[in-house]
Scaffold this motif. Structure first.
Motif, short mmCIF file in Angstrom:
data_model
loop_
_atom_site.label_atom_id
_atom_site.label_comp_id
_atom_site.label_asym_id
_atom_site.label_seq_id
_atom_site.Cartn_x
_atom_site.Cartn_y
_atom_site.Cartn_z
N ASN A 56 0.84 -1.21 0.00
CA ASN A 56 0.00 0.00 0.00
C ASN A 56 0.87 1.25 0.00
O ASN A 56 0.38 2.36 0.14
CB ASN A 56 -0.94 0.02 1.21
N ILE A 57 2.17 1.06 -0.15
CA ILE A 57 3.12 2.17 -0.22
C ILE A 57 3.46 2.44 -1.67
O ILE A 57 3.82 1.51 -2.41
CB ILE A 57 4.42 1.82 0.55
N GLY A 58 3.33 3.68 -2.09
CA GLY A 58 3.77 4.09 -3.42
C GLY A 58 5.00 4.97 -3.31
O GLY A 58 5.49 5.27 -2.21
N TYR A 59 5.51 5.41 -4.45
CA TYR A 59 6.67 6.31 -4.40
C TYR A 59 6.59 7.36 -5.50
O TYR A 59 5.94 7.17 -6.53
CB TYR A 59 7.98 5.52 -4.48
N LYS A 60 7.26 8.47 -5.23
CA LYS A 60 7.30 9.59 -6.16
C LYS A 60 8.70 10.18 -6.17
O LYS A 60 9.33 10.34 -5.11
CB LYS A 60 6.27 10.65 -5.74
N GLU A 61 9.19 10.49 -7.35
CA GLU A 61 10.53 11.06 -7.47
C GLU A 61 10.51 12.57 -7.25
O GLU A 61 9.67 13.28 -7.78
CB GLU A 61 11.10 10.75 -8.86
N LEU A 62 11.47 13.04 -6.44
CA LEU A 62 11.72 14.46 -6.24
C LEU A 62 13.20 14.71 -6.50
O LEU A 62 13.98 13.77 -6.65
CB LEU A 62 11.36 14.87 -4.79
N THR A 63 13.61 15.96 -6.56
CA THR A 63 15.00 16.27 -6.91
C THR A 63 15.59 17.35 -6.03
O THR A 63 14.93 18.37 -5.75
CB THR A 63 15.09 16.74 -8.38
N ILE A 64 16.81 17.12 -5.58
CA ILE A 64 17.62 18.18 -4.98
C ILE A 64 18.63 18.60 -6.05
O ILE A 64 19.51 17.81 -6.40
CB ILE A 64 18.37 17.69 -3.73
N PRO A 65 18.52 19.80 -6.59
CA PRO A 65 19.45 20.21 -7.65
C PRO A 65 20.82 20.53 -7.08
O PRO A 65 21.00 20.72 -5.87
CB PRO A 65 18.78 21.47 -8.22
N ALA A 66 21.79 20.58 -7.97
CA ALA A 66 23.16 20.93 -7.57
C ALA A 66 23.25 22.41 -7.21
O ALA A 66 22.38 23.21 -7.60
CB ALA A 66 24.12 20.62 -8.71
N ASN A 67 24.27 22.77 -6.45
CA ASN A 67 24.58 24.18 -6.25
C ASN A 67 24.98 24.82 -7.57
O ASN A 67 25.25 24.12 -8.56
CB ASN A 67 25.73 24.32 -5.24
N ALA A 68 25.03 26.13 -7.59
CA ALA A 68 25.36 26.85 -8.82
C ALA A 68 26.71 26.44 -9.38
O ALA A 68 26.92 26.44 -10.61
CB ALA A 68 25.33 28.36 -8.56
N ASP A 69 27.63 26.06 -8.51
CA ASP A 69 28.97 25.66 -8.97
C ASP A 69 29.06 24.17 -9.29
O ASP A 69 30.15 23.64 -9.56
CB ASP A 69 30.03 26.03 -7.93
N GLY A 70 27.90 23.46 -9.25
CA GLY A 70 27.89 22.04 -9.59
C GLY A 70 28.17 21.11 -8.42
O GLY A 70 28.17 19.89 -8.59
N SER A 71 28.36 21.67 -7.23
CA SER A 71 28.63 20.83 -6.06
C SER A 71 27.33 20.35 -5.43
O SER A 71 26.24 20.86 -5.73
CB SER A 71 29.45 21.61 -5.02
N HIS A 72 27.43 19.35 -4.56
CA HIS A 72 26.26 18.80 -3.88
C HIS A 72 25.86 19.67 -2.69
O HIS A 72 26.72 20.19 -1.97
CB HIS A 72 26.55 17.38 -3.38
N LYS A 73 24.55 19.77 -2.47
CA LYS A 73 24.05 20.59 -1.36
C LYS A 73 24.23 19.89 -0.01
O LYS A 73 24.31 20.54 1.04
CB LYS A 73 22.57 20.93 -1.57
#
Length: 453
Positions: free
Chosen positions: A187-204
């Motif tokens: 009864n569990i579904g899933y949905k994709e969300l996104t954390i975008p990169a910082n302006a310089d391409g690094s991870h948040k």
């Protein structure tokens, strides 16, 4: 040694089908891979993905055909869980007892790269080719625009169904007498969300962690990509309180995330767009048997044993199917029926075991990772393993960082759980766990069980 060159068809150009194509091509088969969809290299792949966690079984399969190092270029090591609690605090839980890591890989990125590598190896791909049926006796595929025909008939020596949980090849096999099949949807579904990169391409946030926001009946996870972004997945009930059905307006979504995932406010920038644009997908466990028909047709990967993703082993288990099949083809190159029979006998119990483990692991990820007793138990296990590595290997390590059969991992894991349940009942265990008394208590339980058996 293969005495004659065989013509092989593989239904499905996903990860398992593509890797199987490389394996069979290297054994000097003529290999054609058919897929219902467009070439993934020519389309945008997003909206319904759970990032992959490559572990030891997967790397073993890739390395055996010499493509592991190429894949490692797009993989990011994750050596720990990062647990985000509701109050905003953050804690880390290492994965392996010896610093091992699982590896985050974009599903779309990996699939594209593997198709390139398969074509380079000589595998032929046919995209936009809808297989509607297969003649099991003659390994003939029926291909057409719709299921009512007209059909183009293509005959092969063997057909492999690697076309996923809703496989057309398996659908035909289900119409046999004494073919067992079951499916169970959470009864569990899933949905994709996104954390975008910082302006310089690094991870948040830390890219070398598997991020989990455990909230009991629902949870959020995030795995890093090599472009600086994170693919996030929200797992939640379809109906009821805190469900996809209930959270159906922007105001409700904002209030829900403010209450349960407040630390993601500056991370998931396009929350409303992602949530209301991306589909809500389902999670299914599927069992069937037999997986093969004579020396003509075989199922592999999700088409034989779809599982829920909570142990990160779906792809790894499918890849391990291929290594098992490959070893049997080397042993019996001119007796495909024996290969198929031994393949399904070997892999079916292990597929059932990882399905059970994956189902159980949802509880661990969504609830227990934030539980103090569970965390202490993990510490005790790691401590005891370092003292007696020949006597104890934690279940997670056995599944993720070894090639031990899943079937054995399930049985040993159940036994270890019984031991740890008794350890956790010891007086003062929360303050005095790293002691000779606790060590001897565990050794005594192990010796007693060994004597009883």
């Amino acid at each position: 040694m293969l005495t004659e060159k065989k013509d092989i068809a593989i239904a499905g150009a996903g990860l398992v089908g593509t890797l199987l194509g490389i394996y069979l091509k290297k054994k000097n088969y003529n290999v054609t891979v058919f897929d219902r969809s467009e070439d993934i290299r020519k389309i945008k792949f997003s909206g319904r993905s759970i990032n992959l966690a490559m572990s030891t079984r997967g790397w073993n399969a890739l390395d055996k055909v010499g493509i592991g190092d190429e894949i490692r270029k797009i993989a990011i090591a994750m050596d720990k869980r990062a647990i985000h609690l509701k109050d905003g605090s953050l804690s880390f839980q290492p994965y392996g007892i010896n610093g091992e890591a699982i590896y985050s890989i974009s599903r779309g990125g990996l699939n594209r790269m593997m198709i390139d590598l398969a074509e380079k190896a000589g595998v032929h791909f046919e995209f936009n080719q809808k297989i509607w049926d297969v003649n099991l006796e003659t390994a003939t595929l029926y291909i057409g625009e719709n299921e009512h025909g007209p059909f183009e008939e293509q005959q092969f020596d063997q057909v492999y169904g690697a076309d996923g949980a809703f496989s057309r090849i398996r659908h035909r096999m289900q119409r046999q007498n004494r073919f067992n099949y079951s499916q169970y949807f959470l009864n569990i579904g899933y949905k994709e969300l996104t954390i975008p990169a910082n302006a310089d391409g690094s991870h948040k946030i830390d890219p070398n962690s598997f991020h989990i926001w455990p909230r009991g009946e629902f949870m959020l996870i995030a795995l890093s990509n090599d472009d600086g972004s994170f693919t996030c997945t929200l797992f939640m009930p379809f109906e009821g309180v805190n469900s996809f059905e209930e959270i159906n307006t922007e105001d409700k979504l904002t209030a829900f995330f403010n209450e349960y995932f407040s630390d993601t406010k500056d991370l998931i920038i396009d929350l409303k767009k992602d949530y209301f644009t991306n589909p809500t997908s389902s999670l299914v466990t599927m069992h069937c048997y037999p997986w093969t028909y004579k020396d003509k047709v075989a199922l592999i990967g999700d088409s034989a044993h779809a599982i829920v993703p909570f142990y990160g082993q779906g792809m790894n288990a499918g890849f391990e199917d291929i290594t098992a099949l490959s070893e049997l083809l080397d042993e019996f190159p001119n007796d495909i029926q024996t290969v198929f029979e031994k393949y399904q006998e070997k892999r079916k119990p292990n597929a059932d075991a990882i399905a059970e483990l994956s189902y159980r692991n949802f509880i661990e990820m969504s609830t227990k990772t934030a539980d103090a007793d569970f965390l202490l138990q993990k510490k005790i296990e790691a401590w005891f393993t370092k003292l007696h590595p020949e006597k104890w290997l934690p279940l997670y390590d056995r599944v993720t960082f070894s090639l031990n059969p899943y079937e054995d991992a399930l049985a040993i894991g159940d036994f270890q759980k019984n031991v740890m349940d008794q350890v956790m009942k010891l007086p003062n265990i929360h303050s005095d766990w790293q002691t000779k008394e606790v060590e001897n208590f565990i050794l005594g339980l192990l010796d007693t069980t060994k004597a009883d058996s």
